[in-house]
Write an enzyme that holds these catalytic residues in place. Sequence first.
Site, short mmCIF file in Angstrom:
data_model
loop_
_atom_site.label_atom_id
_atom_site.label_comp_id
_atom_site.label_asym_id
_atom_site.label_seq_id
_atom_site.Cartn_x
_atom_site.Cartn_y
_atom_site.Cartn_z
N GLU A 283 0.83 -1.22 0.00
CA GLU A 283 0.00 0.00 0.00
C GLU A 283 0.85 1.26 0.00
O GLU A 283 0.41 2.31 -0.43
CB GLU A 283 -0.93 0.02 1.23
CG GLU A 283 -2.21 -0.75 0.98
CD GLU A 283 -3.31 -0.47 2.01
OE1 GLU A 283 -3.08 0.28 2.98
OE2 GLU A 283 -4.39 -1.03 1.84
N HIS A 304 7.58 -26.52 -2.00
CA HIS A 304 6.87 -27.59 -2.69
C HIS A 304 5.72 -27.06 -3.52
O HIS A 304 4.89 -27.83 -4.00
CB HIS A 304 6.40 -28.63 -1.65
CG HIS A 304 7.55 -29.29 -0.97
ND1 HIS A 304 8.05 -30.52 -1.32
CD2 HIS A 304 8.38 -28.83 0.02
CE1 HIS A 304 9.10 -30.82 -0.58
NE2 HIS A 304 9.33 -29.80 0.25
N LYS A 418 -14.09 0.00 -3.59
CA LYS A 418 -15.14 0.39 -2.63
C LYS A 418 -16.28 1.08 -3.37
O LYS A 418 -17.45 0.80 -3.13
CB LYS A 418 -14.57 1.33 -1.56
CG LYS A 418 -13.61 0.64 -0.62
CD LYS A 418 -13.21 1.60 0.48
CE LYS A 418 -12.07 1.04 1.31
NZ LYS A 418 -11.45 2.02 2.18
#
Length: 433
Positions: A283, A304, A418
């Site tokens: 951010e 893995h 948003k």
Amino acid sequence: MKGIRMESFGNPVSTETLLSARERALVALETLVSRSGAGSEFTGWLDLPQDITSKDIEAYKECAQEWRGLDYVVVIGIGGSYLGAKAALDLLQDNFADFRKNDTPHLIFAGFNMSEQYMTDLLNLLKGKEFGLIVISKSGTTTEPAVAFRILRSALEESAGKEVARKRIIAVTDGAKGALRQMVEKYGYRSFVIPASVGGRYSVLSPVGLLPLAMAGVDIESMLNGAKQAMASLLEWNEENPAVVYAATRNALYESGYKVELLTSYRPDARNFTEWWKQLFGESEGKGGKGIFPASAIFTTDLHSLGQFIQDGSKILFETNLVTDEKGGEIMMQQMDDDSDSLNYLAGKSLEQVNATARKGVLSAHVSGNVPNINIETGAIDAATLGELFIFFEISCGISAYMLGVNPFDQPGVEQYKKNMFALLGKPGYKQN
Ligand code: PA5
């Protein structure tokens, strides 16, 4: 303070370029320290460790004492309002603390997703149990924690009654603004203030992190002391300052085409620390079409799944390895008469030695596969070291973002999802495009 040590391996960047990056990192450090860069109004976190008074600490501890007998404390928050506490708790508590009977309540985190399955399971767990809620949101309006708080507050009121519920809710939010602050005033909830000058991802050493950690019995004084000492030394204008060296190295690698940084650790209890780190750097740096993409892996587990790509795939990433001293020497590999599993070659080595040796083998393999590596060595992890580590990465992140030419303290890109979500959900004032 133990001090953070850094070492680079297989770095293809020339010494000249690295030295010039260090000079730019020192300029960026100066911008941070003098609070003269973009977003300087959000540099209050530089003062946090020394601004938290013994009275503040007492107040967190009093809450912890009062709620000691509860079965659960549900900590509601998202992003910077939960990752720091979760990261610290995982590293400082026993790996299986959630399965043991402790003399402090179990901490459960909520409000960082909107999964109905998660909430159903949580409500089922809380049924018939004594619990309290710590709701954390700087803005006081973030959807995920607000939704969780609404649901969990009703559940608490139903099980404990309104008056008891009122005393079992603590809000951590802005001192003046936001819906949560208004609710504090309306219902008389106990509350703690997140300073206006401290942004979410830099807030772990405020009540955002300290209150939940005090609830879990973490030694928050030691954490603050570690952070205080680190703040003093890592803000020094010094070419060997590890925060300067780390910021300079990662930026030089970025400019040489390494756009992804993989933070690794060989301990599973560091997974949420890597999540905290990803949010901090992601951010803070990812804006204006720039930034290193922060990724993480826990080894040897993720060797893995991701190991093949790291060794042999596109050369886009460098690794930063969090190297901590672990408790070791108590679990020894034994020589067995029956060597059917062919592990007698490990006899006499502790499990910790096997893990540390795997780390060395992986490092040389990845370096030979042209993946630059940086080791960040911290010594053993305790509350003080963790305080130091939080500050190390926060300062490095501020320096790095200023080196990139972006504001480390805003997050304009987060608003887009948003707006779309609110429009689709029919929130007043938001229209679908
Ligand atoms: O770093 C940040 O500012 C964000 O990640 C916030 O912590 C996150 O969005 C939660 O915000 P709030 O605490 O306002 O609910």
